[in-house]
Every structure is written in structure tokens, then in C-alpha cells.
Design a protein around this motif. Structure first.
Motif, PDB file in Angstrom:
ATOM      1  N   SER A   1       0.771  -1.245  -0.050  1.00  0.00           N
ATOM      2  CA  SER A   1      -0.083   0.058   0.187  1.00  0.00           C
ATOM      3  C   SER A   1       0.723   1.289  -0.140  1.00  0.00           C
ATOM      4  O   SER A   1       0.382   2.342   0.024  1.00  0.00           O
TER       5      SER A   1
ATOM      6  N   ALA B   1       3.445   2.061  -2.135  1.00  0.00           N
ATOM      7  CA  ALA B   1       3.878   2.263  -3.523  1.00  0.00           C
ATOM      8  C   ALA B   1       4.062   3.747  -3.875  1.00  0.00           C
ATOM      9  O   ALA B   1       5.041   4.339  -4.375  1.00  0.00           O
ATOM     10  N   GLY B   2       2.764   4.359  -3.692  1.00  0.00           N
ATOM     11  CA  GLY B   2       2.582   5.951  -4.291  1.00  0.00           C
ATOM     12  C   GLY B   2       3.210   6.709  -3.123  1.00  0.00           C
ATOM     13  O   GLY B   2       3.773   7.648  -3.762  1.00  0.00           O
ATOM     14  N   ASP B   3       3.298   6.574  -2.104  1.00  0.00           N
ATOM     15  CA  ASP B   3       4.078   7.325  -1.050  1.00  0.00           C
ATOM     16  C   ASP B   3       5.441   7.371  -1.335  1.00  0.00           C
ATOM     17  O   ASP B   3       6.240   8.480  -0.951  1.00  0.00           O
TER      18      ASP B   3
ATOM     19  N   ALA C   1       6.787   6.521  -4.031  1.00  0.00           N
ATOM     20  CA  ALA C   1       7.244   7.549  -5.499  1.00  0.00           C
ATOM     21  C   ALA C   1       7.276   8.875  -5.105  1.00  0.00           C
ATOM     22  O   ALA C   1       8.151   9.465  -5.448  1.00  0.00           O
ATOM     23  N   GLU C   2       6.307   9.176  -4.268  1.00  0.00           N
ATOM     24  CA  GLU C   2       6.127  10.558  -3.921  1.00  0.00           C
ATOM     25  C   GLU C   2       7.512  11.228  -3.225  1.00  0.00           C
ATOM     26  O   GLU C   2       8.075  12.535  -3.511  1.00  0.00           O
TER      27      GLU C   2
ATOM     28  N   THR D   1      10.446  11.481  -5.330  1.00  0.00           N
ATOM     29  CA  THR D   1      10.108  12.687  -6.309  1.00  0.00           C
ATOM     30  C   THR D   1      10.784  14.069  -5.542  1.00  0.00           C
ATOM     31  O   THR D   1      11.439  15.134  -6.148  1.00  0.00           O
TER      32      THR D   1
ATOM     33  N   ARG E   1      -0.724  12.347   1.230  1.00  0.00           N
ATOM     34  CA  ARG E   1      -1.569  11.701   0.063  1.00  0.00           C
ATOM     35  C   ARG E   1      -2.480  12.722  -0.572  1.00  0.00           C
ATOM     36  O   ARG E   1      -2.598  12.735  -2.040  1.00  0.00           O
TER      37      ARG E   1
END
Length: 263
Positions: A47, A49-51, A53-54, A57, A198
Motif C-alpha cells: 500500500s 508504493a505511491g507514497d 514514489a512521492e 520525487t 496523499r
């Protein structure tokens, strides 16, 4: 990465006879910087993965603001979620953020998030610089699956390392407040909600970075090296000019003495 140092030159004059001056340039040593070693503990469950990647970045922005505030930051990484492993020891930002580095190639998987044990693993194995402000930043969307002994060991590890603790997580969920909340409160840090991250990552990260900068500055050594002026060694032309000036002065004294005798 070493921040470029600006050097302001100040001039003073030493008078040698009438109308003659030797200019001395006082050059301050390199501006004192605060060394900060920042250990990221990242939950690698699916869960996240998006965090992850952020954060990848925005890590460049994080480091830029550190540099702008006179903080020489190095970074390390502990991954947890299916075991706890120091995958990147403390290194300069250019190494930490390089293509193919452990930080840039985090893979997700697992689902047993022992954050307290990740603290123990990181602080026991990372090679921190001497006299650095040590920071632990834990990022997770779960509470702590560590047992009570591992949590108590985390308290001891943070105490022994004199480290700051922050977390981006889920306050109010499970044992988060009684574990990560307590650590943040006791070790000069702050709690941040990953749901805010998020929903609006830009303003969230701005606030997070500014908070970290302030914490590091407030916890820096009380007596950093002072800027002290130094006089550079004169080059041959300068020495020749100085010797000529003193020679002219002696010549003038000889002429005056000879004239006085003639009288």
C-alpha cells in the motif's frame, strides 16, 4: 555535498610613513555548517508504493532546502515490511539519490511493519558522522507490529544515539500514538499524517521540510566553529613592495642625519 562558501573580504590599512599604506586582506574561514545525518525508515508494504514514489520525487527539494539553511545533510535508508534491513548506509545526497541506488529502487512487498525494530536495526548498523545531528524519519501507513521489548529497545537506541524522531503515519490508528507518537514527543520530533501527504503532497512536504530544518538547527551543537579572520601569506611582489617602503624610509632617515651633521 559541500555548500559553496561566500567569502566577504574586509580591508584594513597599516600606515608606513606619510601617505603610504599597506593593505591587509582579512579572509574568513569557510562558513560553519551544521552536519545532519538523516536515516529514512520506509515501510515497503504494497500500500506504500505511491507514497514511496512521492518521497523519491521530492527528496531533491528536501536536500535543496537543507543546503539553503547551512545544513550539510547525509542520508541513509532502512526498509521494513518484510524484515528490517539497512539497505543504504549514511552517504552524501549525490550517492543516496543516484540512479540505481537503494533509495531509488525500493520495491514493495510484505505486510508486517515492525517500525520500532527498524529503528533498532538502523541505529545499530548505520555509520553516523561524528558531531552530526542524527535524525530518524519513519514513513508508514500502519501502526507498529513490533513487540513491547523491541519498542523499549527503540527508546534505548534513540536515547543512546541522541537522535531526533519524526514519523509520517496514521495518528489515532492502533498503537500509533502510544508508540510513534510517544517517540516523536520524547525525541524532539513531530507527528505527520500520511493521509494529508496523499491528499496534498506539495504543501505537506513544504511544511515537513521546514519543520525538519528548524529541528536540526535547534538541536545543533551549541558551539560550532567560528569564522576567524586570517591574513594570507604575502606574495613576492607584496614583500618586495613592503621592503621597498622600509628601504625608502631608512634612506630618508640617512639623508636627514647627514644634513643635521653638515649644519
Amino acid at each position: 555535498m559541500t555548500r559553496p562558501v561566500s567569502c566577504n573580504l574586509r580591508k584594513s590599512s597599516l600606515t608606513i610613513g606619510s601617505g603610504i599604506a599597506l593593505m591587509v586582506c582579512l579572509v574568513p574561514e569557510a562558513n560553519a555548517q551544521i552536519s545532519a545525518d538523516i536515516l529514512w525508515l520506509v515501510d515497503t508494504s504494497g500500500s506504500m508504493a505511491g507514497d514511496i514514489a512521492e518521497v523519491q520525487t521530492r527528496i531533491g527539494q528536501f536536500n535543496d532546502v537543507m543546503m539553503m539553511n547551512g545544513i550539510d545533510a547525509y542520508y541513509g535508508l532502512v526498509e521494513f515490511g518484510s524484515g528490517e534491513t539497512l539497505t543504504q548506509d549514511i552517504v552524501p545526497f549525490s550517492t543516496f539519490n543516484a540512479s540505481g541506488s537503494p533509495f531509488m529502487t525500493i520495491s514493495t512487498g510484505g505486510g508486517f511493519e515492525q517500525g520500532s525494530e527498524a529503528i533498532n536495526v538502523g541505529l545499530a548498523n548505520a555509520n553516523f558522522r561524528s558531531n552530526s545531528v542524527r535524525n530518524v524519519i519513519l514513513v508508514t501507513d500502519e501502526d507498529d507490529d513490533s513487540d513491547l521489548t523491541e519498542f523499549n529497545n527503540a527508546i534505548a537506541s534513540l536515547t543512546a544515539s541522541n537522535a531526533l524522531f519524526n514519523f509520517i503515519g496514521v495518528p489515532g490508528v492502533g498503537n500509533t500514538d502510544s508508540r510513534y507518537g510517544v517517540l516523536a514527543n520524547d525525541f524532539s520530533g513531530a507527528a505527520f499524517n500520511i493521509l494529508d501527504f496523499r491528499n496534498n503532497p506539495g504543501p505537506f512536504f513544504d511544511n515537513f521540510i521546514n519543520t525538519k530544518v528548524q529541528e536540526i538547527i535547534e538541536n545543533a551543537p551549541e558551539n560550532p566553529p567560528e569564522q576567524t579572520p586570517s591574513v594570507p601569506e604575502p606574495n613576492s611582489l607584496t614583500m618586495l613592495g613592503v621592503l621597498s617602503l622600509f628601504g625608502a624610509k631608512k634612506m630618508t632617515q640617512k639623508v636627514l642625519t647627514k644634513n643635521n651633521k653638515a649644519k
